[in-house]
Design a protein around this motif. Structure first.
Motif, PDB file in Angstrom:
ATOM      1  N   UNK A 149     -14.169  87.044  46.464  1.00  0.00           N
ATOM      2  CA  UNK A 149     -13.960  87.976  47.575  1.00  0.00           C
ATOM      3  C   UNK A 149     -13.173  89.196  47.108  1.00  0.00           C
ATOM      4  N   UNK A 150     -12.191  88.901  46.248  1.00  0.00           N
ATOM      5  CA  UNK A 150     -11.337  89.971  45.736  1.00  0.00           C
ATOM      6  C   UNK A 150     -12.194  90.988  44.965  1.00  0.00           C
ATOM      7  N   UNK A 151     -13.098  90.460  44.137  1.00  0.00           N
ATOM      8  CA  UNK A 151     -13.998  91.323  43.375  1.00  0.00           C
ATOM      9  C   UNK A 151     -14.896  92.119  44.301  1.00  0.00           C
ATOM     10  N   UNK A 152     -15.393  91.451  45.316  1.00  0.00           N
ATOM     11  CA  UNK A 152     -16.301  92.111  46.255  1.00  0.00           C
ATOM     12  C   UNK A 152     -15.619  93.314  46.899  1.00  0.00           C
ATOM     13  N   UNK A 153     -14.407  93.103  47.400  1.00  0.00           N
ATOM     14  CA  UNK A 153     -13.695  94.196  48.063  1.00  0.00           C
ATOM     15  C   UNK A 153     -13.385  95.319  47.072  1.00  0.00           C
TER      16      UNK A 153
END
Lengths: 253, 340
Positions: free
Chosen positions: B227-231
């Motif tokens: 999720x962190x990468x996505x954001x």
């Protein structure tokens, strides 16, 4: 009489009373011009006379404010017609970080050339401009002349029907210049239309027809021979000056 | 095909340009590390919810340096705590005061505890040993853990913005854009090619920053790294599209730099690095038009509160919306160079 072949092909370029202005300054002023297919047409004029704008109108990159422009019979601007159009800009629009081959491959792909064909066209165009040995070098390390040659190779590689070369031989040595002109000639023999802007007068003499442009208007469009005859001059350079001063001093004839 | 060719070209250019690569990949890590060493939190006036406590105590709290809100039931108060409307909830548990901290911001935690300890000291009739529990985070979370997520977002945004702006500008000033537009490439293909080419590097950068922050800097992180990468990637895309769009309005590299105080710095102020509560409400609303606000909000939620898609989904869509809008405007801005 050497009348150009009257063929059924549509003209490569047809401009009909074209006008273009920027910020209320008229750059191209009611210009009409027809260039037949297979013709080598020379565009002469001082800088700022509207050559580049005219070229953009011919290619349909820019749209005229009034008047109509056609390429190969198709009304412009039309994106598909850019497939038929090869362009060597006055400034070398190259990616300095890339090698010559990477530059060619990039532009080739933009014209939709696929792997095998692309590879073959790169070799072909590179050998034509004597760059085969330098293709893997970074363009930043190229000399001025080499950059010009690479630009020319890129303009040729998708085999356009209409080729526009803006000052193609600046910085190119006389031997190579001659071979490039021979190649241009053989292209027109195969039906390619070439429009060249140049300042080199002996090159101008090699064109089928010349258009002398000044302040957004053609002051003369004719074969080099008849331009000389008309003005009574012995060189194109003198003819150009004579025609220019005629314009300034009013009609002398 | 053309989009692919353009993306490939951008990557090839990048690989040859070592310094720019370093700027993209090393500089954010360097600055993040510095920030970790340098920063310390600042005090704020906390919002404390009280439920089922003696009236004397809540009166005294009101006079202290805190915003007190009374609830009739503990559950109600805890619900507001979960929604981040409160910083802490105070109740009595078997006669012992018990405080639950929201926990995302260590400086707020500290402020809450300080206020409470001051008051409870004066109460002889209550057991003064405070029971502290955390909704998110823990007692050993440092200030940097709290705004680290914001900084991660900020640096992805900042460096990608700068690079995209300058390289699109160079395409214009070197005459290659004009040359490009003499080929049958479509305007949207140019924008898409740029997105794809830079997107790869943005993804690499996002991965590197995320891994470095969590593994090396040991930042507090309870959520999913995916999720962190996505954001981070979405933020980078927004920066990319905004950078290329704004470069249409600049004519030199220096003018791109001039956009930093106008476009980038205000976003840093509104992104949650600083507490906005002191600002007047209408000014606070400015944060709604700032992409970084959404990115930072989501990053914080994921890293500290372990939020899932249901919580930060809106932020992600807003970022995507920003990117789409900027990309579209860019396609339109290219009309200036070729009408087709």
């Amino acid at each position: 009489m050497s009348v150009p072949l009257v063929n059924s092909l549509p003209p490569a370029i047809a401009l009909d009373d074209v006008t273009r202005s920027f910020n209320h300054r008229t750059i191209i002023d009611h210009v009409s011009l027809t260039v037949q297919q297979g013709e080598l047409f020379g565009l002469l004029g001082p800088s700022g006379s509207g050559k580049t704008t005219l070229i953009k109108l011919m290619a349909g990159i820019d749209r005229a404010d009034s008047g109509r422009a056609y390429m190969l019979g198709t009304p412009l601007p039309k994106l598909e017609m850019l497939h038929q159009f090869g362009y060597m800009a006055q400034s070398d629009a190259l990616y300095m970080e890339l090698s010559g081959r990477q530059n060619m491959s990039f532009f080739g792909k933009l014209y939709g050339l696929k792997r095998a064909v692309l590879k073959q066209r790169i070799e072909e165009a590179a050998s034509l401009v004597n760059l085969t040995d330098h293709l893997n070098k970074q363009v930043a390390a190229y000399s001025g002349g080499m950059k010009r040659r690479l630009s020319l190779a890129i303009a040729l590689m998708h085999r356009p029907t209409l080729l526009v070369l803006d000052e193609p031989t600046v910085g190119i040595d006389p031997v190579l210049r001659r071979s490039i002109w021979q190649e241009l000639r053989s292209l027109t023999a195969k039906g390619t239309t070439i429009i060249v802007t140049t300042h080199v007068m002996d090159e101008a003499e090699k064109c089928d027809r010349l258009g002398l442009i000044r302040e957004g208007r053609f002051i003369a469009v004719d074969t080099p021979a008849s331009l000389l005859a008309q003005t009574g001059c012995s060189t194109i350079e003198e003819a150009f000056i004579a025609l220019g001063s005629r314009l300034e001093g009013g009609a002398v004839q | 095909m053309r989009v692919g060719a353009l993306a490939l070209r951008i990557m090839q250019q990048f690989v040859r340009d070592r310094r720019t690569l370093a700027l993209l990949f090393i500089a954010p890590l360097f600055v993040l590390t510095l920030m970790k060493f340098v920063f310390d939190g600042q005090a704020v006036s906390p919002d404390i919810g009280v439920a089922e406590v003696p009236a004397v105590l809540s009166e005294q709290l009101t006079s202290a340096d805190a915003d007190i809100k009374s609830y009739s039931s503990v559950d109600e108060a805890m619900e507001d705590l979960r929604k981040s409307k409160l910083d802490a909830v105070l109740t009595l548990n078997n006669g012992r005061p018990s405080i639950t901290l929201e926990g995302s911001d260590p400086s707020t935690n500290k402020a809450v505890l300080l206020v409470l300890q001051n008051i409870l000291r004066d109460h002889a009739n209550i057991d003064t040993s405070l029971v502290v529990s955390y909704l998110h985070g823990s007692a050993d979370m440092a200030s940097f853990d709290s705004f680290g997520p914001v900084l991660i977002g900020f640096f992805s945004f900042f460096f990608v913005f700068l690079l995209a702006g300058v390289s699109f500008l160079r395409e214009r000033t070197s005459g290659t854009l004009e040359r490009l537009l003499a080929t049958p490439i479509r305007r949207h293909e140019i924008v898409a090619g740029y997105l794809a080419g830079f997107g790869i590097f943005a993804l690499l950068q996002a991965t590197l920053i995320a891994a470095y922050s969590v593994k090396v800097l040991d930042m507090y992180m309870v959520g999913s790294i995916g999720y962190m990468l996505l954001i981070n990637l979405l933020l980078a895309l927004t920066a990319l599209t905004l950078g290329t769009l704004l470069s249409s309005f600049a004519s030199t590299e220096f003018q791109i730099i001039q956009f930093i105080p106008i476009v980038v710095v205000p976003q840093a102020f509104f992104s949650g690095l600083f507490n906005l509560e002191a600002m007047s409400p209408w000014l606070q609303k400015l944060s709604y038009i700032m992409p970084l606000y959404y990115g930072a909000d989501a990053m914080r939620g994921i890293m500290i509160r372990g939020e899932g898609w249901g919580d930060f989904g809106v932020d992600a869509f807003v970022l995507l919306g920003f990117s789409a809008l900027f990309a579209l405007l860019n396609v339109i801005a290219l009309r200036k160079h070729r009408r087709l």
